[in-house]
Scaffold this active site. Structure first.
Site, PDB file in Angstrom:
ATOM      1  N   LYS A  51       0.822  -1.210   0.000  1.00  0.00           N
ATOM      2  CA  LYS A  51       0.000   0.000   0.000  1.00  0.00           C
ATOM      3  C   LYS A  51       0.858   1.263   0.000  1.00  0.00           C
ATOM      4  O   LYS A  51       0.358   2.348  -0.286  1.00  0.00           O
ATOM      5  CB  LYS A  51      -0.925   0.018   1.217  1.00  0.00           C
TER       6      LYS A  51
ATOM      7  N   GLU B 137      -7.173  -9.146   2.516  1.00  0.00           N
ATOM      8  CA  GLU B 137      -6.659 -10.146   1.594  1.00  0.00           C
ATOM      9  C   GLU B 137      -6.936 -11.539   2.144  1.00  0.00           C
ATOM     10  O   GLU B 137      -6.923 -11.751   3.362  1.00  0.00           O
ATOM     11  CB  GLU B 137      -5.150  -9.969   1.389  1.00  0.00           C
TER      12      GLU B 137
ATOM     13  N   SER C 143      -3.883 -11.411  -1.991  1.00  0.00           N
ATOM     14  CA  SER C 143      -2.468 -11.094  -2.109  1.00  0.00           C
ATOM     15  C   SER C 143      -2.004 -11.435  -3.510  1.00  0.00           C
ATOM     16  O   SER C 143      -2.567 -12.313  -4.180  1.00  0.00           O
ATOM     17  CB  SER C 143      -1.676 -11.912  -1.085  1.00  0.00           C
TER      18      SER C 143
END
Length: 570
Positions: free
Chosen positions: A129, A449, A475
């Site tokens: 991120k 995720e 992921s």
């Protein structure tokens, strides 16, 4: 592009004239001389922390950047941003905070650069991120900016074969099935992550670092030079010199981040078989740049772009292999042979894409030539249908050919933990379609995720017979028929919230369809229960994210609160 002589530096607002004597006094308190203050003020954004292996070495890279900025006539002003390790956050409440951190990072960079009137930015980060958050901040500010990643981790070695973190997650599933002993799992744990850097496969962090090269916000090698090589420090210094030239020439992010740049990023992404998270992050960065990128762009480009690479988790190669094969410039060079990129657009260093990628293309092993691809279509696909009216995303290059079309009964879970418990206790059978809902941007909240679940299924050998569908996300290390970002999510009244145990679900990746085989009149009778979520009660950060987050089909970015509903370009 503009000549810097046309206007004063932004920092002049904070340092010039008699009224700025107090401001200069504060700079002197930090040890800066007047002649240093007169230089361009360059923000050096460092996401170092001692938790995340992709960030553990960023102090050294930052010092290299600062030295080069100073040598080139700038004043480097370092400040930090946060960074979450998705691997450590995986499979528990902590993952709810990962995607929201992207917005915090972008906001933090905006706040620091605006408050101190910085003239340019060098953004130093790694991991999932952090990179998109930094790019969003750069686009929002539109001041000269260059990104420098910490680089990929090298692959580990386990009993004569290369391994990475994805094998450790899959090992948990193998252990639960009894096909791996605990001491073997421990040996794998000790082998798969041998040092610093972002995890070694084409997972989200490395996907985004590679795409920064394609967009033009970073220099060649940013995505693939291993973290431990001295060449990484050289790249840091070269990036600093590039940034100082951008400041002098006033080359800004919005000169670089055009629709053509994003289309090229999508093309390289699907040629690489990158993480499905790119479908979130590219849309969010584009929105900050005022570019209307959509899932339809991704689907159209993926249908016409060949898949040239099969890197972990889709294959046995790792990022270090891609680097030795010529890196991202070689992939772009190969795609240019097919007329699939825009060679005339500008990059950070002032060259065009065509000038940057004038070297050799495919090596034939790690990067296949465009004449002999793994498949004629790219590695990401957008699926729509009665279960995902607004769209969903699957990493098609990591799906076994036997699962490209699949029909099976739904096994429904309202949280990731419930699904993981069922997998670990052997309750999932061949042919099932695991549905995990209330995990979207609002319903999670935070859009977790699901790698722990998908890896456990793979470790049990079920990735070739079981599909997984969620309004959460995956992921980049996920493989198998794993469909995420289902939109609308359950929390927004999407059909995924109406699925019941045993309903038939049909997955058709070649034709881009995801269907819930239940008559509309039956669905109209159903009411989706809303699971209680104590996280909304206990976390102000998650409450804000849930209140403002857009759908997964729109990048899950937090919406602006403009009274006319429009956000002006910078």
């Amino acid at each position: 592009m503009r000549d810097v002589g046309e206007s004063k530096m932004r920092s002049s607002e904070a340092k010039e004239g008699p009224t700025r004597a107090p401001h200069r006094a504060l700079m002197r308190a930090s040890g800066y001389t007047r002649w240093e203050m007169d230089r361009p003020w360059i923000g050096v954004v460092n996401s170092y922390n001692s938790i995340v292996p992709g960030h553990r070495h960023l102090r050294e890279i930052t010092e290299a950047v600062k030295g080069a900025v100073y040598a080139a006539g700038g004043l480097p002003l370092e400040f930090p941003v946060i960074g979450v390790c998705d691997g450590i956050a995986m499979g528990h409440r902590g993952m709810k905070f990962s995607l929201p951190s992207r917005e915090v990072i972008a906001d933090s960079i905006e706040i620091m650069a605006q408050a101190h009137r910085l003239d340019g930015l060098i953004l130093i980060g790694s991991c999932d991120k952090v990179i998109p958050g930094m790019a969003m901040g750069a686009a929002r500010l539109n001041i000269p900016s260059v990104m420098v990643s910490g680089g990929p981790m090298e692959a580990g070695s386990f009993r004569g074969r290369k391994v990475d973190l994805s094998q450790a997650f899959e090992g948990v599933g193998s252990f639960s099935k009894g096909s791996m002993k605990e001491e073997d799992l421990e040996e794998l744990e000790n082998s798969c992550c041998p040092g610093v850097g972002s995890c070694a496969g084409m997972f989200t962090a490395n996907t985004m670092n590679c795409l920064m090269e394609v967009l033009g916000l970073s220099l060649p090698g940013n995505g693939t030079i291993p973290a431990v090589q001295s060449r990484r420090l050289m790249l840091a210094k070269e990036s600093a010199l590039c940034l100082m030239d951008m400041v002098r020439r006033s080359i800004r992010p919005l000169d670089i981040l055009t629709l053509e740049a994003f289309e090229d990023a999508v093309a390289v992404d699907v040629a690489l078989g990158g993480s499905t998270n790119s479908a979130l992050h590219l849309l969010a960065i584009a929105a900050e740049a005022g570019i209307g990128l959509t899932l339809e762009h991704l689907d159209r480009i993926s249908r016409s772009t060949p898949n040239l690479c099969r890197l972990s988790p889709a294959g046995s190669h790792h990022i270090e292999d891609l680097h030795l094969a010529g890196g991202i410039t070689a992939v772009m060079g190969e795609l240019m042979k097919g007329g699939l990129l825009h060679p005339q657009r500008i990059m950070a260093e002032g060259r065009t894409l065509g000038e940057r990628c004038s070297g050799p293309g495919a090596d034939g092993r790690v990067i296949r030539p465009i004449s002999n691809p793994y498949s004629s279509e790219g590695g990401l696909r957008v699926l729509k249908g009665s279960l995902a009216p607004m769209g969903s995303v699957v990493k098609s290059s990591a799906v076994d050919s036997s699962m490209l079309k699949h029909r099976g009964p739904a096994r429904v879970f309202d949280r990731e933990e419930a699904a993981m418990e069922a997998v670990m206790k052997g309750r999932i059978r061949e042919g099932d379609v695991v549905v995990i809902r209330w995990e979207g941007p609002k319903g999670g909240p935070g859009m977790r995720e699901m790698l722990q679940v998908t890896a456990a299924l793979a470790g049990q050998g079920l990735d070739k017979s079981v599909a997984l569908v969620t309004d959460g996300r995956f992921s980049g290390a996920t493989r198998g028929a794993s469909v995420g970002h289902v939109s609308p999510e359950a929390a927004e009244g999407g059909p995924i919230g109406l699925v019941e145990e045993g309903d038939l679900i049909e997955l058709d990746i070649p034709n881009g369809r995801l269907e819930l085989l239940v008559p509309p009149e039956e669905l109209a009778k159903r009411r989706a229960p809303r699971p209680g979520d104590q996280d909304l009660l206990s976390s102000p950060a998650l409450r804000r994210f849930a209140a403002l987050a857009s759908s997964g089909a729109q990048g899950a970015a937090m919406k602006d609160l403009w009274v006319n509903g429009e956000t002006p370009k910078p």
